[in-house]
Every structure is written in C-alpha cells, then in structure tokens.
Design an enzyme around this catalytic site. Structure first.
Site, PDB file in Angstrom:
ATOM      1  N   THR A  56       0.617  -0.882  -0.130  1.00  0.00           N
ATOM      2  CA  THR A  56       0.103   0.135  -0.130  1.00  0.00           C
ATOM      3  C   THR A  56       0.280   1.023   0.077  1.00  0.00           C
ATOM      4  OG1 THR A  56      -1.803  -0.845   1.313  1.00  0.00           O
ATOM      5  CG2 THR A  56      -1.877   1.230   1.559  1.00  0.00           C
TER       6      THR A  56
ATOM      7  N   ARG B 166     -13.417  -8.087  -0.226  1.00  0.00           N
ATOM      8  CA  ARG B 166     -12.585  -8.343   1.337  1.00  0.00           C
ATOM      9  C   ARG B 166     -12.306  -7.406   0.965  1.00  0.00           C
ATOM     10  NH1 ARG B 166      -6.763  -6.387   2.009  1.00  0.00           N
ATOM     11  NH2 ARG B 166      -6.097  -7.557   3.591  1.00  0.00           N
TER      12      ARG B 166
ATOM     13  N   GLY C 180      -9.097  -4.074   3.655  1.00  0.00           N
ATOM     14  CA  GLY C 180      -8.021  -4.117   4.176  1.00  0.00           C
ATOM     15  C   GLY C 180      -7.970  -3.172   5.382  1.00  0.00           C
ATOM     16  N   ASP C 181      -6.669  -3.265   5.994  1.00  0.00           N
ATOM     17  CA  ASP C 181      -6.182  -1.764   7.008  1.00  0.00           C
ATOM     18  C   ASP C 181      -6.769  -0.349   5.910  1.00  0.00           C
ATOM     19  OD1 ASP C 181      -4.079  -2.520   5.936  1.00  0.00           O
ATOM     20  OD2 ASP C 181      -3.519  -1.103   6.644  1.00  0.00           O
TER      21      ASP C 181
END
Ligand code: ASP
Length: 318
Positions: A150, A178, A180-181
């Site tokens: 990222t 999905r 993510g953070d």
C-alpha cells in the site's frame, strides 16, 4: 518546517511532486493528494491504482483513504472499481458531514455523480500476473495472497497542517469485497496536526488487530519520538500476535510528528520508504529490524535503478 514520509520506494516520485507544493507554502491536503495520484497513475506499480493486482475474480477492487489532521475529517472508499483516482474520491468524501466512508457500488455511484474520471483499472500486465498466479497456486505450494503493498503517506505543510492518506489494490487474489486496513481509520492511517500522523502497510488483517496507526499517534502524544513510537507499536503487536496466534503477518509503518521528525518500523526484511523535508531532498531508505531496533540505510542508485528495471521488465505468461 514541512515534510512528507511514505511507505515503499514507489512513493518517491509522488512525494517529489508533493514537495513542490509544500516548498511554495501550499496545502498538506493538495500535496498528499497529488503525491498519491502519481503512484495510482503509474501502471508499473502493481499494487496501487492503475495496473493494481486483481482479486480472485480478476477484478481490480481498490481501497483508499484521506484524513485532515486539523479538522479530523475522514473520507474513504473501499472495494471501488473502475475509477482512476480513489484517493481523490476519498478526499472529496472527507468534506461531507456524514456518509464519509463508502464501499463498492455506493462509492462508485457517488464518484459517478461527482464526475470523477472512470477508467478500466485492469491492465494486460495485471491479467498476466493473475493467470501466472492461478497456475502457480495450482502447481506449487504458494500462498495466493503474497504480492501486495500500500502507498501510505503522512504530510506536514509549512502552516502546521498535517494529513494522512492511503491507496491500494489490497491483497493479490483477495476475496471479492475483502477490505484491508488501508481504508480503516486508526489502522491504515491516522493524523492529528497537534501530534503527528502514521500510516501502515502489510497484512491488513493483522495491522487492524493493533489499530496500529492510532497507537503510534497515541504514543507520540505521550511524548515519544516517532521512531520509538513506531518501533514500540510494531514490536509489541508482532510479539502479541505470535504469542496469541502463533504467527504475525507483515507489519510496516511510517510516521511523522508535528515538528517534522519521522520514524519507521517493520517486522519484515526488505521494507523501503521515502522521505522529503524542508532541508532534505527526496530520499529512499531501506530498513531492517535488528532485535527490535530499526536501522535505516539510504538506498544506493544501483539499488534504485534495479528496482525500476524489475518493475518494468517485460512479463511473460508461464
Ligand atoms: N495493507 C494492505 C491490505 O491488507 C496491503 C499492503 O499494504 O500490502 O490490504
């Protein structure tokens, strides 16, 4: 004082562009948006924006977020498809009173109504990566999810305003939907202009277990230098995950405080990051965790040339 810090070598051209704005006393929001856009637009960076790695259905679903450290405004999009610059949509959302975080079709509808540029983000190169991975997973004992990164940044402008932002295609071959953070406040990013900001990259599922970006800002608020705050947050989460779950995923973080001091920590080999400051040209560093202390070393020109060569090398279908 002004400055920017970002995850991974791929951010260096972006923060260089951002630094031109900061040098001219521009705004930390404009600088960080331009910097992230540069990474999103470059198709050879295969984990952010155009050319990003697809999910298990060969669709490029993108996550991005923006935070203003003065007002604490937050905007984020998650699992958004077919828009050129998720970061700009996230920043635009941060100006709304409510509905600041939108996912999938809801995010796409908003982006369409606001006139953001549509683009098919799946490149031929990404399709080859996908097909090669499908084969590799069948033939070898290879983890489907490896291959992700990222771009996460923290920015301080000469007026003392700070921002944080992220953009990613998330885990390669992730399940559809999905997240993510990276679009989750406190995990992928956090910033408070009176303290500082942080951003993370690595295995989202594990970064979220420690709300790691917020934790770093909290430690800086208690008076810790960004370097110590980053090391403490990464080392403690790494240990906790190993104790409770038997293993810890990749955890890497960058941080900058309101004075432009910065810190970086990781639990992996080969984490790189990029920094620019009022009195420091854009520089790429490589970092290593040596028994809890992270040691940074400036990347050599040879290393950088090789990095670009690998990114742009012709890709063959296996
Ligand atoms: N943290 C990202 C995610 O889990 C991926 C990465 O930064 O490598 O989606």
């Amino acid at each position: 004082m002004w400055g920017m810090i970002a995850t991974w070598t791929m951010a260096v051209e972006g923060i260089t562009e951002g630094s031109h704005i900061l040098k001219n006393h521009g705004d930390a929001g404009d600088a960080i948006e331009i910097a992230i856009k540069a990474v999103e637009d470059f198709e050879y960076y295969k984990s952010v924006g155009y050319g990003g790695l697809p999910n298990e259905d060969m669709e490029v679903e993108l996550d991005a977020a923006y935070m203003d450290g003065d007002t604490l405004d937050i905007g984020a999009v998650a699992a958004i498809k077919d828009f050129a610059n998720p970061i700009s949509i996230a920043r635009r959302l941060s100006k709304e009173k409510v509905n600041n975080v939108l996912v999938a079709q809801g995010a796409e509808k908003f982006a369409h109504q606001e006139g953001f540029e549509r683009k098919n983000m799946l490149t031929d190169r990404a399709k080859i990566h996908y097909r090669n991975r499908v084969k590799a997973v069948k033939e070898q004992d290879i983890k489907p999810y490896s291959g992700h990164d990222t771009v996460g940044m923290v920015c301080l402008d000469s007026h003392g305003k700070m921002t944080a932002a992220t953009s990613t295609s998330g885990l390669f071959m992730k399940r559809k939907g999905r997240i993510g953070d990276s679009p989750i406040v406190g995990s992928g990013f956090y910033v408070d202009s009176q303290v500082g900001g942080a951003s993370a990259t690595g295995l989202g599922e594990d970064l979220m277990k420690g709300c790691i970006s917020y934790e770093i800002v909290r430690l800086m608020k208690e008076g810790m230098h960004p370097q110590d705050a980053c090391e403490k947050a990464v080392n403690e989460l790494d240990i906790k995950l190993k104790e409770r779950r038997g293993q810890a995923g990749d955890l890497s973080v960058v941080a900058m405080n309101y004075q432009g001091e910065w810190g970086v920590a990781t639990n992996i080999e080969g984490f790189s990051f990029a920094v620019v400051k009022e009195n420091e040209e854009p520089t790429v560093y490589l970092t290593k965790n040596m028994n809890g202390k992270c040691v940074h070393e400036v990347a050599s020109q040879e290393w950088l040339d090789n990095y670009m060569k690998t990114r742009m090398a012709p890709l063959v279908e296996k």
